[in-house]
Write a protein that holds these residues in place. Sequence first.
Motif, mmCIF file in Angstrom:
data_model
loop_
_atom_site.group_PDB
_atom_site.id
_atom_site.type_symbol
_atom_site.label_atom_id
_atom_site.label_comp_id
_atom_site.label_asym_id
_atom_site.label_seq_id
_atom_site.Cartn_x
_atom_site.Cartn_y
_atom_site.Cartn_z
ATOM 1 N N PHE A 1 0.820 -1.211 0.000
ATOM 2 C CA PHE A 1 0.000 0.000 0.000
ATOM 3 C C PHE A 1 0.858 1.267 0.000
ATOM 4 N N ARG A 2 2.015 1.228 0.674
ATOM 5 C CA ARG A 2 2.890 2.396 0.633
ATOM 6 C C ARG A 2 3.424 2.627 -0.783
ATOM 7 N N CYS B 1 -1.834 -2.378 -13.344
ATOM 8 C CA CYS B 1 -1.929 -1.095 -12.635
ATOM 9 C C CYS B 1 -0.544 -0.584 -12.237
ATOM 10 N N TYR B 2 0.293 -1.465 -11.702
ATOM 11 C CA TYR B 2 1.649 -1.052 -11.342
ATOM 12 C C TYR B 2 2.453 -0.681 -12.587
ATOM 13 N N MET C 1 -1.094 3.231 -12.385
ATOM 14 C CA MET C 1 -2.475 3.489 -11.935
ATOM 15 C C MET C 1 -2.598 2.983 -10.498
ATOM 16 N N LEU C 2 -2.138 3.784 -9.531
ATOM 17 C CA LEU C 2 -2.040 3.326 -8.151
ATOM 18 C C LEU C 2 -3.204 3.843 -7.309
ATOM 19 N N LEU D 1 -8.476 -3.801 -6.375
ATOM 20 C CA LEU D 1 -8.085 -5.109 -6.899
ATOM 21 C C LEU D 1 -7.545 -6.020 -5.799
ATOM 22 N N VAL D 2 -6.831 -5.452 -4.833
ATOM 23 C CA VAL D 2 -6.357 -6.250 -3.698
ATOM 24 C C VAL D 2 -7.541 -6.827 -2.930
#
Length: 476
Positions: A306-307, A364-365, A369-370, A377-378
């Motif tokens: 998440f960071r 996304c990564y 697209m964060l 998605l997680v």
Amino acid sequence: MTTSAAADEVIPLDERHGGYLWMIALIAALGGLLFGYDWVVIGGAAPFYEEFFHLTEAEDRGWAQSCALIGCLAGALLSGGLSDRFGRKGLLVVSAVLFAVTSVGTGLANSFNAFVAWRMLGGVAIGLASNLSPMYIAEIAPSAIRGRLVSLNQFTIVTGVLLAQVVNLWVAQKMPYALSWLPAGDKEALSAWNHTSGWRWMFGITVVPSILFLIGMLVVPESPRWLVKKGRPEQAEKILSRIGGPNYARRVLGSIEGTVESGEKVAFRELLEPKMLRILLLGIGLAVFQQWCGINVIFNYAGEIFRSAGYSIDDTLQNIAWTGSVNLVFTLVAMAVVDKLGRRPLMLAGSAGLALVYVLIGFCYYKGMLGGSVLTLVLMAIACYAATLAPVTWVVISEIFPNRIRGAAMSTAVFFLWLACFVLTYTFPIMNEKFGAANTFWTYAGICVLGFLLVKRRLPETKGKSLEQIERELVD
């Protein structure tokens, strides 16, 4: 005494005994709660103990996260032979004591070596509980509801996960204010407290549910299938009567006696007999896949994930709590459908669903697209896993092994599960640093495709069948 192959599945349980069955299953499943709590509590504590112990290298951070798995391997390997000798109940009592002692020891550690040592010893407790809790429940459960009862263990695991996440959040943001240890609103003092003392409380609070588990295990009965194996059918029949009534007990006892010789001992070399080895390899393959599907990196490295997606520490802790909530809700979904839809369809759906979600997370990564996209998605990945692979794998590996070798075989499968988890946990920060998050998650997607093929080609359906019927179908 002779019975049909599926004696217990055709006999209605005496409804007056249902409460007792669920009570002892829930107590045994508290081992899962401690497994989940002790396994995940480290994720929220990581930002604080890493600074306290000056862990700056990826290898050191990976070792801190994964060292408990060495103990898990030892606990899983020892649990088979020791539980066959001393009983399922006795080893679960030992695991409860270890959970209590090591939670305090980890919280009091003042050196990184001491921290690692206590985490490894706590891992022994996790290895014991992760093997014995589902095995015990499977051995007391009637076939018609065995999926739900064994899934209860997974429900308590995710309850422990959520509890750890909520406790971490409360300790890191509220505890010193609530207890008047710090002036309200002093964030600098709060940050300093978390890095010196807060992470210790995150580990130490585990002692409370550990004591509850210990007290509960002192009152549950021994596994009736283990008692028959040890030549004590009279005791087994009394326990089965309490579970389902006298008629149920007589018929199920006869079915168990048809597959177990009283007093026999099992050597690990017997697992290498061709028919047994085929079943053992299936159990090992499913156990390894449950770990290498990649979901545990989300729990163990949630803060780092998440960071890297742009969240602050406070937002990260809140997001971690969201993951636990979703995990809990969708485990309830699995409990509701596992005895209706079956094991095989859920395993196939979980494999395919996770593969797709990991492809999207990697995308996304890759595209930058964060933030909210990664979080969504997680949560989707956790929902998919919680409703399928997480509980159903434990159900399957607790029921496919024959009565005679169940302790040794499940111990071996769980040993490989924790070995796979060690590899996964240790390698994630290294892979993430060297190859990037996108390629790492795409790797997990590929593994999920391989897992889909394993389930499709090798896994039989076990829904609604007694353990003895499953044994006859797989071995004969």
